[in-house]
Motif scaffolding. Sequence first.
Motif, PDB file in Angstrom:
ATOM      1  N   SER A 182       0.822  -1.214   0.000  1.00 23.45           N
ATOM      2  CA  SER A 182       0.000   0.000   0.000  1.00 23.45           C
ATOM      3  C   SER A 182       0.852   1.257   0.000  1.00 23.45           C
ATOM      4  O   SER A 182       0.457   2.295  -0.539  1.00 23.45           O
ATOM      5  CB  SER A 182      -0.937  -0.001   1.212  1.00 23.45           C
ATOM      6  N   ARG A 183       2.029   1.161   0.585  1.00 21.23           N
ATOM      7  CA  ARG A 183       2.926   2.316   0.639  1.00 21.23           C
ATOM      8  C   ARG A 183       3.686   2.513  -0.667  1.00 21.23           C
ATOM      9  O   ARG A 183       3.917   3.653  -1.108  1.00 21.23           O
ATOM     10  CB  ARG A 183       3.917   2.139   1.792  1.00 21.23           C
ATOM     11  N   ASP A 184       4.085   1.415  -1.314  1.00 20.26           N
ATOM     12  CA  ASP A 184       4.997   1.506  -2.458  1.00 20.26           C
ATOM     13  C   ASP A 184       4.348   1.211  -3.804  1.00 20.26           C
ATOM     14  O   ASP A 184       5.029   1.270  -4.840  1.00 20.26           O
ATOM     15  CB  ASP A 184       6.160   0.525  -2.256  1.00 20.26           C
ATOM     16  N   ALA A 185       3.062   0.883  -3.851  1.00 20.38           N
ATOM     17  CA  ALA A 185       2.392   0.582  -5.112  1.00 20.38           C
ATOM     18  C   ALA A 185       0.965   1.108  -5.051  1.00 20.38           C
ATOM     19  O   ALA A 185       0.432   1.398  -3.976  1.00 20.38           O
ATOM     20  CB  ALA A 185       2.404  -0.922  -5.379  1.00 20.38           C
ATOM     21  N   SER A 186       0.351   1.234  -6.208  1.00 19.48           N
ATOM     22  CA  SER A 186      -1.024   1.730  -6.296  1.00 19.48           C
ATOM     23  C   SER A 186      -1.988   0.549  -6.361  1.00 19.48           C
ATOM     24  O   SER A 186      -1.789  -0.377  -7.143  1.00 19.48           O
ATOM     25  CB  SER A 186      -1.189   2.595  -7.554  1.00 19.48           C
ATOM     26  N   ARG A 187      -3.023   0.589  -5.550  1.00 21.59           N
ATOM     27  CA  ARG A 187      -4.016  -0.481  -5.545  1.00 21.59           C
ATOM     28  C   ARG A 187      -4.920  -0.354  -6.767  1.00 21.59           C
ATOM     29  O   ARG A 187      -5.375   0.743  -7.115  1.00 21.59           O
ATOM     30  CB  ARG A 187      -4.850  -0.422  -4.267  1.00 21.59           C
ATOM     31  N   ILE A 188      -5.189  -1.469  -7.428  1.00 18.98           N
ATOM     32  CA  ILE A 188      -6.131  -1.504  -8.538  1.00 18.98           C
ATOM     33  C   ILE A 188      -7.226  -2.513  -8.234  1.00 18.98           C
ATOM     34  O   ILE A 188      -7.041  -3.433  -7.445  1.00 18.98           O
ATOM     35  CB  ILE A 188      -5.438  -1.864  -9.877  1.00 18.98           C
ATOM     36  N   ASP A 189      -8.366  -2.324  -8.860  1.00 25.87           N
ATOM     37  CA  ASP A 189      -9.463  -3.264  -8.690  1.00 25.87           C
ATOM     38  C   ASP A 189      -9.210  -4.525  -9.513  1.00 25.87           C
ATOM     39  O   ASP A 189      -8.458  -4.515 -10.492  1.00 25.87           O
ATOM     40  CB  ASP A 189     -10.786  -2.623  -9.115  1.00 25.87           C
ATOM     41  N   TYR A 190      -9.890  -5.602  -9.149  1.00 26.71           N
ATOM     42  CA  TYR A 190      -9.704  -6.873  -9.845  1.00 26.71           C
ATOM     43  C   TYR A 190      -9.968  -6.782 -11.351  1.00 26.71           C
ATOM     44  O   TYR A 190      -9.231  -7.375 -12.145  1.00 26.71           O
ATOM     45  CB  TYR A 190     -10.579  -7.952  -9.205  1.00 26.71           C
ATOM     46  N   PRO A 191     -10.992  -6.042 -11.825  1.00 22.39           N
ATOM     47  CA  PRO A 191     -11.187  -5.936 -13.281  1.00 22.39           C
ATOM     48  C   PRO A 191      -9.981  -5.363 -14.019  1.00 22.39           C
ATOM     49  O   PRO A 191      -9.753  -5.710 -15.182  1.00 22.39           O
ATOM     50  CB  PRO A 191     -12.411  -5.025 -13.407  1.00 22.39           C
ATOM     51  N   VAL A 192      -9.224  -4.494 -13.373  1.00 19.98           N
ATOM     52  CA  VAL A 192      -8.027  -3.961 -14.027  1.00 19.98           C
ATOM     53  C   VAL A 192      -6.981  -5.060 -14.171  1.00 19.98           C
ATOM     54  O   VAL A 192      -6.274  -5.151 -15.183  1.00 19.98           O
ATOM     55  CB  VAL A 192      -7.450  -2.762 -13.238  1.00 19.98           C
ATOM     56  N   TRP A 193      -6.871  -5.928 -13.165  1.00 17.19           N
ATOM     57  CA  TRP A 193      -5.965  -7.079 -13.289  1.00 17.19           C
ATOM     58  C   TRP A 193      -6.422  -7.988 -14.426  1.00 17.19           C
ATOM     59  O   TRP A 193      -5.601  -8.506 -15.192  1.00 17.19           O
ATOM     60  CB  TRP A 193      -5.916  -7.857 -11.980  1.00 17.19           C
ATOM     61  N   GLN A 194      -7.720  -8.162 -14.569  1.00 18.65           N
ATOM     62  CA  GLN A 194      -8.235  -8.948 -15.693  1.00 18.65           C
ATOM     63  C   GLN A 194      -7.844  -8.308 -17.022  1.00 18.65           C
ATOM     64  O   GLN A 194      -7.540  -9.012 -17.987  1.00 18.65           O
ATOM     65  CB  GLN A 194      -9.764  -9.064 -15.594  1.00 18.65           C
ATOM     66  N   TRP A 195      -7.868  -6.982 -17.077  1.00 22.51           N
ATOM     67  CA  TRP A 195      -7.435  -6.284 -18.293  1.00 22.51           C
ATOM     68  C   TRP A 195      -5.971  -6.581 -18.598  1.00 22.51           C
ATOM     69  O   TRP A 195      -5.602  -6.797 -19.759  1.00 22.51           O
ATOM     70  CB  TRP A 195      -7.655  -4.779 -18.143  1.00 22.51           C
ATOM     71  N   LEU A 196      -5.131  -6.635 -17.562  1.00 23.83           N
ATOM     72  CA  LEU A 196      -3.726  -6.987 -17.767  1.00 23.83           C
ATOM     73  C   LEU A 196      -3.589  -8.410 -18.313  1.00 23.83           C
ATOM     74  O   LEU A 196      -2.731  -8.679 -19.171  1.00 23.83           O
ATOM     75  CB  LEU A 196      -2.952  -6.853 -16.456  1.00 23.83           C
ATOM     76  N   GLU A 197      -4.414  -9.333 -17.839  1.00 26.02           N
ATOM     77  CA  GLU A 197      -4.413 -10.696 -18.361  1.00 26.02           C
ATOM     78  C   GLU A 197      -4.809 -10.708 -19.838  1.00 26.02           C
ATOM     79  O   GLU A 197      -4.231 -11.446 -20.647  1.00 26.02           O
ATOM     80  CB  GLU A 197      -5.383 -11.567 -17.553  1.00 26.02           C
ATOM     81  N   ILE A 198      -5.798  -9.907 -20.178  1.00 25.42           N
ATOM     82  CA  ILE A 198      -6.224  -9.809 -21.577  1.00 25.42           C
ATOM     83  C   ILE A 198      -5.079  -9.305 -22.442  1.00 25.42           C
ATOM     84  O   ILE A 198      -4.780  -9.868 -23.503  1.00 25.42           O
ATOM     85  CB  ILE A 198      -7.448  -8.884 -21.689  1.00 25.42           C
TER      86      ILE A 198
END
Length: 315
Positions: free
Chosen positions: A170-186
């Motif tokens: 949380s200090r060193d990275a930005s939190r993203i929602d799960y759908p954004v991770w799915q976009w990275l998989e795509i």
Amino acid sequence: MTQNILDTLQTGAVFADLAPLGLIAFSGEDTATYLQGQLTNDVRKLAAGAAQYSGFCSPKGRLMASFLLWNQGDATYMQLAGDLQETIQKRLSMFILRSKVKTRDARPEVVRIGIAGKRATQLIETTLGALPPTDMGVVHTPAGSVIRLAAERYQIITTPESAALNETLSRDASRIDYPVWQWLEIRAGIPTILPATQEQFVPQMVNFDLTNSVNFQKGCYTGQEIVARTQYLGKLKRRMYLVHSDSPAAPGDELYSADMEGQASGMIVNAQPAPSSGWDALAVIQISSADAHPIHLKSLDGARLAIEPLPYALA
């Protein structure tokens, strides 16, 4: 999703809670032999230091599920679409019979975190003190296990008690929602079979042969005869493409092109909003149609899809 996500990926790191994904654990002395007879990939190569993508087919060779596999402790873990966990776990349990294998819902046991971006590697090294040397490599540390999915994309598996790790991220990275991770998989060209796409594709249609997700020398497994016949007789007519649409797309949406005389020429596998605008998707499309005709979403009058390059060659 906003342009800020792209900026962060290019200069920093993002992380996502992967709790929406299902997780099944297989344990017992016959686990490797049992899974070898069910899955598309060679489970014997699933050493302690490796992970793999794989699938489970119907007897007709159509994918019922796709997943990420790895070994940890005395168990083999299968991470798949959360909406499919219950049905796939029940179906696989039907084939255990007298084998010394047990299955369980492993979601309460671990916390799974996806990390991506330019600084993801540095963040993993700083946080956990170890890094898998190759793609699909796995390392185990006291703070948790790490799978290197790609050069700038990782998954951490740790315990629910690891509050310190979450604080560091949380200090060193930005939190993203799960759908954004799915976009990275795509964007990585990694498909996830969902309820809307079950039994729609043989493994090669979703590029399993290009992502080391199917093994053609491993021997028999459910659906193997049809999968092998498709490979060796050269009958593959559809491939999975990375596409972009200005209109919303969803898994199971059919695609159309003028050459197919009213029949669908493809189907959306996965789709998510793109950072700038529109939707990015993985789509299985008739190869001849994709090569020579515009592809449209839902109807010949629907939004035209732009085909974009995948991170691997469609050979």
